[in-house]
Each structure stands twice: as C-alpha cells, then as structure tokens.
Write an enzyme that holds these catalytic residues in place. Structure first.
Site, PDB file in Angstrom:
ATOM      1  N   LEU A 191      -5.331   3.609  -9.326  1.00 20.26           N
ATOM      2  CA  LEU A 191      -3.974   3.616  -8.764  1.00 20.26           C
ATOM      3  C   LEU A 191      -3.967   3.375  -7.256  1.00 20.26           C
ATOM      4  CD1 LEU A 191      -1.047   5.947  -9.536  1.00 20.26           C
ATOM      5  CD2 LEU A 191      -1.938   5.966  -7.193  1.00 20.26           C
ATOM      6  N   ASP A 211       0.359   4.261  -1.065  1.00 16.68           N
ATOM      7  CA  ASP A 211       0.818   3.813   0.260  1.00 16.68           C
ATOM      8  C   ASP A 211      -0.142   2.855   0.976  1.00 16.68           C
ATOM      9  OD1 ASP A 211       2.210   6.055  -0.508  1.00 16.68           O
ATOM     10  OD2 ASP A 211       1.693   7.235   1.236  1.00 16.68           O
TER      11      ASP A 211
HETATM   12  C1  FRU Z   1       3.681   9.054  -0.166  1.00 18.19           C
HETATM   13  C2  FRU Z   1       2.616  10.147  -0.236  1.00 18.19           C
HETATM   14  C3  FRU Z   1       2.223  10.613   1.151  1.00 18.19           C
HETATM   15  C4  FRU Z   1       0.850  11.136   0.935  1.00 18.19           C
HETATM   16  C5  FRU Z   1       0.302  10.157  -0.085  1.00 18.19           C
HETATM   17  C6  FRU Z   1      -0.682  10.744  -1.045  1.00 18.19           C
HETATM   18  O1  FRU Z   1       3.667   8.246  -1.274  1.00 18.19           O
HETATM   19  O2  FRU Z   1       3.067  11.218  -1.027  1.00 18.19           O
HETATM   20  O3  FRU Z   1       3.110  11.569   1.721  1.00 18.19           O
HETATM   21  O4  FRU Z   1       0.086  11.157   2.102  1.00 18.19           O
HETATM   22  O5  FRU Z   1       1.409   9.648  -0.785  1.00 18.19           O
HETATM   23  O6  FRU Z   1      -1.263   9.759  -1.823  1.00 18.19           O
END
Ligand code: FRU
Length: 481
Positions: free
Chosen positions: A47, A50
């Site tokens: 997966l 971000d």
């Molecule tokens: C946003 C988030 C961030 C975090 C990351 C974890 O999609 O929830 O706040 O750092 O994804 O994968």
C-alpha cells in the site's frame, strides 16, 4: 503463503520476517493487475499513501511516499524513494526509511524534506506503542546522502500532552529568510484540529505558537500541513479531518483537503490572515498533498490518489493506491490553479482528433479540448459500464455509479461542483488504467478519482472539440549498486 491482515497484529510483520517468494508473488500479482497504472507512481506491491519528502536537490526531483510493503492495508509504514530529472524516467531507490529504531519501530509516518549542502534532511514522525497500545508520535530527523543512503539522527520534538492529544504528526519544513521552520499537524487538548509552528536552530527546536487561523467547525485533527509563498501570497494546505460545511458539494469524501490563501504567514507570532478556505479537489480520491519548489521557482504538488477508508478492487492483487500526476500551482484571485506539469507533454506518443465515438488503444491517455455550455464525456466498455463527466451549464458532475466494480458506495457515487464562466472553457483529462484527473476552469476546479472498468474502452463525447493523446508509460529503473 497468505497473511491474514484482519488480525491487526499481522500488520506489524516486517519485510525481514517474510520470504522472498511471498514478496515476488505479491509483486507479480500487483504488476499484472489490469488496474495497475502506466504513468502514475504506484507501489511495487503493498500500500502507498501520502507523498513525502518532496524536494528538488542538485538538479533532481526526489519523491518519497508512505509504504506498507506486505499488502493492501495500513500496516507498519516505511518510506519508499524515487527520483527523476524529467518526470518520464525515474530511478527507483527502494526503501528509504524502515521502522527499525526504538523511536520509530511502529511506523515511520509522513513528513517533508529540505535540500542542504550535498544531502537531504528528512523530517518524519516516529511511532512507538506505549503500554496501553497507544501510538506516541515523535518528530524525527534523518539525512539522505547522495547515494540515497539514510542516516537517522533521532527525535527532535516530543509531544507535549498539555498542548495536544496523541495525534501529533507530519512535520514539514519551510525555509524563510535562512531560518528553518516546521509545521506539525495535531489535535489539541480541546479536540480541535491545529497546526503547531516550530523554529529550528541547529539541533534545538522550539515552539513558536499554534497557527492562528480564522476557521470554525473545522474538525478534530488536521493532517499533512504544507505551506509555501507565491506571487506575494502565503498559501497553507492541510486536511481537516471532521470538518463540515453547509454547502452540499463540500466535504463529501472520507476526508478532504483545503487551502487558505492569505498574506505571508507571520513566522514570529503564527498569525495568518487569509480568505475563506477552498476545498482542493471535488472528486472522490484525493488526499494528503505536498508542495515543493524547483529551481525554476515552480510550486509542484503531488497528492495521494486514494483515501484511507475505502476498500478498492485492487486489494485482491495485493496493492493499493498511487500518487496523482505532478501538478504546478499558480494563483488567480481567490483561487489556486492546478495544471498538469509541462513535462507530461513528453509522454504524448500519438495524437488524434476526438470523435463523438473514439476507440481507445491503451489505458493511458489524455484528452485536451474546448467545452460548450453543455457537454458530456464518457468512457464506456462493451457491457455498457461507464464513468461519465458532464455539465448541464451550471454544474459539473462526475458520475461513477455505472462502473464495472463499484466500491465505497457509502460515500456516494456522484460528485458535483459549480462551473466558472469567467475562466477559459477548456478541459484536460488524464486517464490511466484505473484513475481519472479532470482539470476544468483553467485548473481552478479539479476532480480526482479512481474508477474500475473492465474490457475494451470507447470514449463518447458531446460538446467537446479537441484531441486524444495516447500516453507512453513512465520508465522506472531500479538502482544497481
Ligand atoms: C495521512 C496520514 C498521516 C500519517 C500517515 C500515516 O494520510 O494519516 O497523517 O502521517 O498518513 O501513513
């Protein structure tokens, strides 16, 4: 071998605990999936979420992303690293950050990067489970040398539970007049979203203040802040989880992203005078964007072309999500305009005029056209399954209720946005094997979505004059030592 991810403990299995056969198997399944993209950045398996650490350094654009290698779930997060000079040819550096120290062993979460001398400084959130099983989030720093090798330097900011709850993450650096500042997303002790501004002086990081913004009913947790300055304005992007609006066309996604345009942020006080927020994207699958500046002064944005709550049909082939295409941001009045990065024109491999019915030869193409007051664009297969984008004059509508494989229907299957006649009436649509990015109103209005249509595709259009450009795949080469 199959890992049962419904058992949450299995989401903490590491790459080192798993056989090479397992990894090869899920890599093959992912890459052979009908829906695997051709010119978007997607995970080799597992997966992606971000975009992280976007930075331009010594002639090269560095792109990192959140990655769980073993399957299509939010498990133990790593950072994956790619770089490119031209957005067509990419170097695949593989895993950058692994969750392997006492302060990040339960996940290396999102953050940003700065170019410094001959290396990159990486800022990220380390997660450690406490005795109650809650994740304590600390902001950490690492260096990435010119060979892509990471040297972790440890935590620089610990949570202050007088200020925030356990939700305290996503440090993004910003250089202002030779000083370094950090923005960190958080939930404050009153359970409202906030962004904490810090100043970094060498190893010493001190809190300036939570940003002072003029928003209300704006949710309980703000993730992924990103700040930049352009054309004399300050622009802040973030994801206000739990925000609500009286406008039926706002905040329909699981979570959404907004931007605020204002004066330059006051870095001594955290005061930011800004206009009303604008939701960045009107489609279904857009989240956690990050912006960085290149040597030409362009502000370049990537987003996560997905969301955290939906199960997608690609899960069965052990991969999930991709990044958006890179987009350049500019300002027009109260709005940000998003334009596909100019380099993407070099992906064009052959072009032809759009007909009322056009056959599609490859699942990667771009539409470029001008619009009449009413228009319709559909991608249809032989069974009549379709995704449609149209306007009845007042509104734009994206309808994916007839695609072959429906998903996340609990969040609706239709999205709408107002049309702006003071903008040039043109359209650009970027379609890949299972994604669509639609730019109208000169990029003031953007719809970003996944869609799942099997079989051969035909495009049907009314009220659009223009071209179809077939797009070549991007080329990704693994680093060889
Ligand atoms: C946003 C988030 C961030 C975090 C990351 C974890 O999609 O929830 O706040 O750092 O994804 O994968």
């Amino acid at each position: 071998m199959v890992i049962d991810f419904s058992n949450r403990e299995n989401r903490f299995i590491t790459l080192d605990d798993i056989s090479e056969e397992y990894v090869l198997d899920i890599r093959n399944k992912s890459k052979n999936d009908l829906y695997y993209p051709t010119y978007h950045i997607a995970p080799p398996h597992g997966l992606l979420n971000d975009p992280n650490g976007l930075v331009y350094h010594e002639g090269i654009h560095h792109i990192f992303y959140q990655w769980f290698p073993l399957g299509p779930v939010h498990g133990l997060k790593h950072w994956y690293h790619l770089s490119t000079k031209d957005f067509i040819h990419y170097t695949d550096h593989g895993v950058a950050l692994k969750p392997d120290t006492l302060y990040d062993q339960h996940g290396c979460f999102s953050g940003g990067a700065l170019s410094q001398e001959d290396y990159l400084v990486i800022y990220y959130t380390g997660n450690v489970k406490d005795e109650e099983g809650k994740f304590v989030q600390v902001q950490c720093i690492a260096q990435c040398d010119s060979h892509g090798v990471i040297h972790k330097k440890g935590p620089i900011i610990y949570p202050d539970f007088n200020l925030t709850t356990y939700n305290f993450r996503d440090p993004v650096p910003y250089r202002k007049d030779d000083e370094i500042y950090l923005f960190v997303g958080a939930e404050n002790v009153d359970h409202e979203g906030t962004i904490l501004l810090y100043k970094q002086e060498l190893e010493d990081v001190s809190l300036v203040r939570p940003l002072q913004l003029d928003v209300s009913n704006f949710g309980y947790m703000w993730e992924c802040p990103s700040y930049f300055e352009l054309e004399g304005r300050g622009i802040l992007l973030f994801a206000p989880q739990g925000a609500t609006s009286e406008d039926p066309n706002e905040f329909n996604n699981v979570f959404s992203v907004v931007y605020l345009i204002g004066d330059h942020l006051n870095f001594d006080t955290g005061d930011f005078k800004h206009q009303r927020y604008v939701e960045m994207d009107k489609g279904f699958d857009f989240y956690a964007p990050q912006v960085y500046q290149d040597e030409q002064g362009r502000q370049i944005m990537y987003g996560w072309l997905g969301n955290s709550k939906s199960a997608y049909p690609t899960d069965r082939n052990m991969w999930a999500h991709m990044l958006t295409i890179p987009r350049e941001l500019s300002i027009k009045g109260r709005y940000l305009l998003q334009s596909p990065l100019a380099e993407l024109k070099d992906l064009r491999h052959s072009s032809r005029r759009l007909q009322s019915k056009s056959e599609i030869h490859r699942r990667g193409f771009e539409i470029e056209g001008t619009l009449q007051e009413t228009f319709r664009f559909s991608i249809v297969n032989a069974e009549g399954d379709a995704i449609e984008f149209y306007s009845d004059r007042e509104m734009y509508t994206l309808d994916r209720s007839n695609m072959t494989e429906l998903y996340a229907t609990e969040y609706g299957t239709v999205r709408q946005a107002h049309r702006h006649y003071d903008m040039v009436q043109s359209i650009r649509i970027f379609v890949d094997a299972s994604s669509i990015e639609i730019f109208v109103d000169e990029g003031m209005t953007v719809f970003t979505s996944r869609f799942f249509l099997t079989g051969e595709w035909t495009i049907e259009t009314e009220g659009i004059t223009g071209f179809i450009h077939d797009l070549s795949p991007i080329q990704v080469k693994e680093v060889t030592e």
